[in-house]
Scaffold this motif. Structure first.
Motif, mmCIF file in Angstrom:
data_model
loop_
_atom_site.group_PDB
_atom_site.id
_atom_site.type_symbol
_atom_site.label_atom_id
_atom_site.label_comp_id
_atom_site.label_asym_id
_atom_site.label_seq_id
_atom_site.Cartn_x
_atom_site.Cartn_y
_atom_site.Cartn_z
ATOM 1 N N VAL A 250 1.477 3.083 -6.092
ATOM 2 C CA VAL A 250 0.634 4.269 -6.204
ATOM 3 C C VAL A 250 -0.324 4.035 -7.370
ATOM 4 C CG1 VAL A 250 0.591 6.766 -6.497
ATOM 5 C CG2 VAL A 250 2.542 5.668 -5.388
ATOM 6 N N SER A 251 -1.425 3.367 -7.074
ATOM 7 C CA SER A 251 -2.465 3.151 -8.076
ATOM 8 C C SER A 251 -3.747 2.752 -7.358
ATOM 9 C CB SER A 251 -2.054 2.062 -9.084
ATOM 10 O OG SER A 251 -2.124 0.804 -8.492
ATOM 11 N N SER A 252 -4.788 2.626 -8.135
ATOM 12 C CA SER A 252 -6.073 2.243 -7.544
ATOM 13 C C SER A 252 -6.117 0.753 -7.203
ATOM 14 C CB SER A 252 -7.211 2.591 -8.496
ATOM 15 O OG SER A 252 -7.044 1.891 -9.713
ATOM 16 N N ALA A 253 -5.155 -0.005 -7.689
ATOM 17 C CA ALA A 253 -5.124 -1.442 -7.428
ATOM 18 C C ALA A 253 -4.263 -1.803 -6.218
ATOM 19 C CB ALA A 253 -4.598 -2.169 -8.656
ATOM 20 N N ALA A 254 -3.820 -0.820 -5.461
ATOM 21 C CA ALA A 254 -2.911 -1.073 -4.341
ATOM 22 C C ALA A 254 -3.556 -1.955 -3.268
ATOM 23 C CB ALA A 254 -2.444 0.240 -3.730
ATOM 24 N N VAL A 255 -4.815 -1.697 -2.966
ATOM 25 C CA VAL A 255 -5.486 -2.483 -1.923
ATOM 26 C C VAL A 255 -5.682 -3.929 -2.384
ATOM 27 C CG1 VAL A 255 -7.586 -2.700 -0.549
ATOM 28 C CG2 VAL A 255 -6.590 -0.460 -0.940
ATOM 29 N N THR A 256 -6.036 -4.111 -3.643
ATOM 30 C CA THR A 256 -6.195 -5.462 -4.175
ATOM 31 C C THR A 256 -4.874 -6.219 -4.136
ATOM 32 O OG1 THR A 256 -7.939 -4.673 -5.632
ATOM 33 C CG2 THR A 256 -6.943 -6.796 -6.170
ATOM 34 N N ILE B 9 0.833 -1.202 0.000
ATOM 35 C CA ILE B 9 0.000 0.000 0.000
ATOM 36 C C ILE B 9 0.874 1.262 0.000
ATOM 37 C CG2 ILE B 9 -1.616 1.353 1.399
ATOM 38 C CD1 ILE B 9 -2.994 -1.262 2.113
#
Length: 76
Positions: A38-44, A34
Motif C-alpha cells: 500500500v504505497s505509491s511505489a506498488a506499480v514500480t 499490487i
C-alpha cells in the motif's frame, strides 16, 4: 521426450519453457505486490517483480536445458 531430442540442443526449449512459466508466475507476483503493498511505489515494485521472475526463470530454464543437452565430448 528427451529421447526424441537426443543429440540436439535443448537449451532453447528450456529457455522458452522458463520464459512462459516466468511470465505466468511473474504476473501473479505482480498482482500480489499490487494487492499487498500500500504505497505509491506498488506499480514500480510490481513491474520489477515481473521482470525479475521472468528473467530468472528464463535463465534457469536455459541453464537446465544446456545441462541436459549432449555436448561434443559424449561417449558413443
Amino acid at each position: 521426450m528427451l529421447r526424441a531430442l537426443r543429440g540436439r540442443n535443448v537449451s532453447h526449449v528450456g529457455c522458452a519453457l522458463g520464459l512462459v512459466l516466468g511470465l505466468i508466475l511473474g504476473l501473479f507476483a505482480a498482482v500480489g505486490v499490487i494487492q499487498f503493498v500500500v504505497s505509491s511505489a506498488a506499480v514500480t515494485l510490481a513491474v520489477v517483480a515481473l521482470i525479475v521472475v521472468t528473467l530468472g526463470l528464463g535463465i534457469l530454464g536455459f541453464v537446465v536445458g544446456w545441462l541436459l543437452s549432449p555436448h561434443g565430448s559424449r561417449a558413443e
